[in-house]
Design a protein around this motif. Structure first.
Motif, PDB file in Angstrom:
ATOM      1  N   LYS A  42       0.833  -1.205   0.000  1.00 23.08           N
ATOM      2  CA  LYS A  42       0.000   0.000   0.000  1.00 23.08           C
ATOM      3  C   LYS A  42       0.867   1.256   0.000  1.00 23.08           C
ATOM      4  N   GLU A  43       2.020   1.175   0.689  1.00 14.06           N
ATOM      5  CA  GLU A  43       2.948   2.305   0.722  1.00 14.06           C
ATOM      6  C   GLU A  43       3.522   2.573  -0.662  1.00 14.06           C
ATOM      7  N   GLU A  45       2.087   1.894  -3.529  1.00 18.74           N
ATOM      8  CA  GLU A  45       1.030   2.463  -4.349  1.00 18.74           C
ATOM      9  C   GLU A  45       0.765   3.920  -3.978  1.00 18.74           C
ATOM     10  N   LYS A  46       0.802   4.221  -2.685  1.00 19.17           N
ATOM     11  CA  LYS A  46       0.572   5.593  -2.236  1.00 19.17           C
ATOM     12  C   LYS A  46       1.683   6.507  -2.737  1.00 19.17           C
ATOM     13  N   ALA A  49       1.321   7.557  -6.284  1.00 20.74           N
ATOM     14  CA  ALA A  49       0.250   8.489  -6.643  1.00 20.74           C
ATOM     15  C   ALA A  49       0.810   9.841  -7.075  1.00 20.74           C
ATOM     16  N   GLU A 124       5.666   1.987  -8.090  1.00 28.88           N
ATOM     17  CA  GLU A 124       4.616   1.089  -8.582  1.00 28.88           C
ATOM     18  C   GLU A 124       5.210  -0.080  -9.358  1.00 28.88           C
TER      19      GLU A 124
END
Length: 233
Positions: A42-43, A45-46, A49, A124
């Motif tokens: 999740k980190e 992907e964040k 962003a 990513e």
């Protein structure tokens, strides 16, 4: 050489009985921990962003087992312009596939991934790298064995090096996998394109048994994880 012969047998097998007997064996070899629900994933992907302002192309180079699988997975992602299968990390110049399959050249089967940083970040791509294979098995992915199938990140600059080391540390600290990550992180040097018949391998050979029993399941799992980031939804 054992792996090379095994692959040729799978690709050329004409017996459905033979394939049915091998199917559970290959499927078992492809299963590994799903890290897509981990905090570190999740980190990644964040962090991704916040895309770079420039659309100038950049390159990521990963080794994650059979390059037929790696190529087909990364081709799915938006922002990835091209994926080239080849050999890197060894000492023999201009190696052939048969030479690399002996495990004596020092090269890994790898992919050069050209991407647009304004559409997909290196964070990513690292997330995709860790989803695409099992980074905890030394010199092996499924039934492909040898140093040519090692897990490796070949970084092109200091930032890529920093991010690779950081996320490996985070994944290990979180115990995202049952075992420690053994991924090699090393500078990018010389990349040799693989023979033409290796390029776009799945697209050209989707019906052969190796693609059906090994490449396709990995591609389908990858597509499930990266919904919303695919070129074709």
């Amino acid at each position: 050489m054992k792996t090379f012969i095994g692959r040729q047998m799978i690709k050329q097998a004409g017996s459905y009985l033979f394939l049915m007997l091998l199917a559970p064996f290959w499927a078992c070899g492809q299963s590994h921990t799903d890290i897509s629900k981990s905090n570190t994933f999740k980190e990644m992907e964040k962090a991704g962003a916040a895309k770079a302002a420039t659309s100038k192309s950049d390159t990521a180079t990963f080794a994650a087992g059979c390059f037929w699988c790696v190529e087909e997975q990364f081709k799915q992602l938006k922002g990835v312009t091209s994926v080239t299968s080849g050999y890197t990390g060894g000492t023999v110049p201009n190696p052939s596939y048969k030479q690399v399959c002996t495990g004596l050249t020092g090269h890994a089967e790898a992919c050069n991934i050209i991407y647009d940083p304004s559409k997909i970040s290196y964070d990513e791509l690292l997330a995709a790298f860790f989803v695409s294979h099992n980074p905890t098995t030394l010199n092996r992915q499924g039934n492909d064995e040898g140093t040519q199938y090692r897990s490796a990140i070949f970084y092109h600059n200091a930032e890529q090096h920093k991010l690779a080391d950081y996320y490996i540390k985070r994944l290990n600290e979180e115990k995202a996998y049952p075992d420690e990550i053994v991924t090699e992180v090393t500078p990018y040097t010389k990349f040799y394109n693989a023979e033409d018949y290796h390029q776009n391998y799945y697209e050209s050979n989707a019906s052969v048994p190796y693609c059906q029993f090994v490449v396709k399941p990995k591609r389908d799992k990858f597509r499930e994880v990266f919904k919303g980031k695919l070129k074709q939804e």
